[in-house]
Design a protein around this motif. Sequence first.
Motif, PDB file in Angstrom:
ATOM      1  N   UNK A  43       6.123 -24.726  11.614  1.00 26.22           N
ATOM      2  CA  UNK A  43       6.109 -25.989  10.872  1.00 26.22           C
ATOM      3  C   UNK A  43       6.661 -27.133  11.713  1.00 26.22           C
ATOM      4  N   UNK A  44       7.790 -26.904  12.411  1.00 22.12           N
ATOM      5  CA  UNK A  44       8.375 -27.965  13.237  1.00 22.12           C
ATOM      6  C   UNK A  44       7.471 -28.326  14.400  1.00 22.12           C
ATOM      7  N   UNK A  45       6.871 -27.316  15.033  1.00 21.36           N
ATOM      8  CA  UNK A  45       5.983 -27.582  16.160  1.00 21.36           C
ATOM      9  C   UNK A  45       4.718 -28.296  15.703  1.00 21.36           C
ATOM     10  N   UNK A  46       4.222 -27.929  14.515  1.00 19.69           N
ATOM     11  CA  UNK A  46       3.083 -28.648  13.947  1.00 19.69           C
ATOM     12  C   UNK A  46       3.462 -30.091  13.655  1.00 19.69           C
ATOM     13  N   UNK A  47       4.700 -30.299  13.178  1.00 20.99           N
ATOM     14  CA  UNK A  47       5.165 -31.662  12.938  1.00 20.99           C
ATOM     15  C   UNK A  47       5.203 -32.483  14.213  1.00 20.99           C
ATOM     16  N   UNK A  48       5.699 -31.902  15.316  1.00 19.94           N
ATOM     17  CA  UNK A  48       5.705 -32.595  16.602  1.00 19.94           C
ATOM     18  C   UNK A  48       4.293 -32.926  17.062  1.00 19.94           C
ATOM     19  N   UNK A  49       3.392 -31.950  16.958  1.00 13.93           N
ATOM     20  CA  UNK A  49       2.002 -32.194  17.336  1.00 13.93           C
ATOM     21  C   UNK A  49       1.403 -33.331  16.514  1.00 13.93           C
ATOM     22  N   UNK A  59      16.765 -38.606  13.486  1.00 10.97           N
ATOM     23  CA  UNK A  59      15.698 -39.037  14.393  1.00 10.97           C
ATOM     24  C   UNK A  59      14.346 -39.090  13.706  1.00 10.97           C
ATOM     25  N   UNK A  60      14.116 -38.193  12.767  1.00  9.44           N
ATOM     26  CA  UNK A  60      12.833 -38.224  12.042  1.00  9.44           C
ATOM     27  C   UNK A  60      12.686 -39.524  11.248  1.00  9.44           C
ATOM     28  N   UNK A  61      13.775 -39.938  10.620  1.00  5.47           N
ATOM     29  CA  UNK A  61      13.738 -41.186   9.856  1.00  5.47           C
ATOM     30  C   UNK A  61      13.518 -42.377  10.774  1.00  5.47           C
ATOM     31  N   UNK A  62      14.132 -42.356  11.947  1.00  8.84           N
ATOM     32  CA  UNK A  62      13.928 -43.444  12.905  1.00  8.84           C
ATOM     33  C   UNK A  62      12.450 -43.565  13.270  1.00  8.84           C
ATOM     34  N   UNK A  63      11.792 -42.428  13.498  1.00  9.23           N
ATOM     35  CA  UNK A  63      10.370 -42.449  13.833  1.00  9.23           C
ATOM     36  C   UNK A  63       9.555 -43.018  12.683  1.00  9.23           C
ATOM     37  N   UNK A  64       9.820 -42.548  11.471  1.00 12.55           N
ATOM     38  CA  UNK A  64       9.044 -42.972  10.303  1.00 12.55           C
ATOM     39  C   UNK A  64       9.191 -44.473  10.035  1.00 12.55           C
ATOM     40  N   UNK A  90       7.617 -32.931   8.404  1.00  8.65           N
ATOM     41  CA  UNK A  90       7.339 -31.512   8.630  1.00  8.65           C
ATOM     42  C   UNK A  90       8.369 -30.860   9.551  1.00  8.65           C
ATOM     43  N   UNK A  91       9.008 -31.653  10.412  1.00  2.87           N
ATOM     44  CA  UNK A  91       9.970 -31.108  11.370  1.00  2.87           C
ATOM     45  C   UNK A  91      11.242 -30.701  10.626  1.00  2.87           C
TER      46      UNK A  91
END
Length: 448
Positions: A39-45, A105-110, A214-215
């Motif tokens: 799931x995390x790797x799919x999120x990165x992709x 970091x996920x929130x920063x990206x979003x 997803x990460x």
Amino acid sequence: MGDAIGASADVAPSRTSCSTATGTTKSSAGGNGTRPSSRSLLGLDSVTFLMADVRDGVGPYLSVFLSADRHWQPGAIGVAMAASHVAAAICQVPAGLLVDSSRFKRTLISVSGLLVGLGCLLIVLSHGFWPVVAAQALLGAASAVIPPAIAALSLGIVGRRLLPSRISRNESFNHAGSFVAAGLAGAFGQYLSTNWIFYLVCAFAVASAAAAALIRPNEIDHELARGGESPDNRCEPIPIRSLFGRPGVRAFLVTCFLFHFGNAAMLPFAGQVLAKTHPGIDTVALSACIICAQAVMVAVAWTVGRVMKSGIGRKPIFAVALAILPVRGVLFSFTTNPVGVVAIQLLDGVAAGIFGVIAVIIASDLTSGTGRFNLMQGLTALAVGIGGSMSTIVGGYVVQWFGFPAGFLLLAAIAAAALGFFFVFMPETGHGSAGDEAGTEALAATEP
């Protein structure tokens, strides 16, 4: 996008002692010592694929939009495009420090992606010079956070030893996303209107924000993500001044500046040439340039990871990218034919495909054990942003005063200077292939 919920799991235990050890992570383990989940790797992709159309905004399409739809002069277009580069440059170092210190970091990206989408909407809705410049500045400031945050997540999830394979995969997905986005942009621009290219960025921004969720936050080792040597050797970041004293740091930053000084304005200039000499097909031709180049970049990014794994150093790989730029600039100065422009742009696929992978890996090499990986990412992006700004501003006025061939030749000369500087002053940072010998196991560990 969910970071707050998983905040307690998102934080790895901290250590107060500083170590200069040179340990490495387990080859089959992620940042926290376990194999990253699918799931995390799919999120990165997914994030790297969708953010391809977001982190650069509308890119060279803005040049065509302002030239063909708003009838701006090249100098004014150069200033508008430079506004995003200047804002990004100002924000790069703060963005790197923010990513180093943040556990969200996920929130920063979003949030950053959504702000880019907002900037694109403002450009479409605005008609004056200063509102467009302000929107470009917002877009540049927001986009400054995205590349270091994605690189930090990658390092924090897969670890240092697997980073070359992971970054190679990231860049392949990034260029694939640009390929798809350019195809859609060309179709929208041709059959709907140029405005729809901006709306497309907004759609990708919303989708990328969802993909970041997803990460899994508990799979991110934030010590590794900021450049710590290993999850078991946690250290306080070195002083910022000390970072500049490390061998190769200053030479690398100057090279990045010169690379983008010679490169950034080439495709926008080619778009303006097409808009003036072949009106009506300029958007389609520019999309063809981007699509063909991105297709090449996918293959090049994939290849660079394998080449590094075979033991070839960073310096000769980067030198190939630098050597291509002067050739591309000279060739652009001789043609206005759409087919010729598209063919020449394939060279950018090679140069940019190499740079996207190798710059992150060199930054990781230079900051190993310092806790300043994302600061280095910010400094790299700062050099890129200043170089890009100088390229569009200086090149824009040279074109306005002396014509497009002179502008292309100026950029080619700057690119040649970048190659010479790199050969003389930049050391090899790979230290052999020890960090790249992850083999099949490494590749498998970075795939869902």
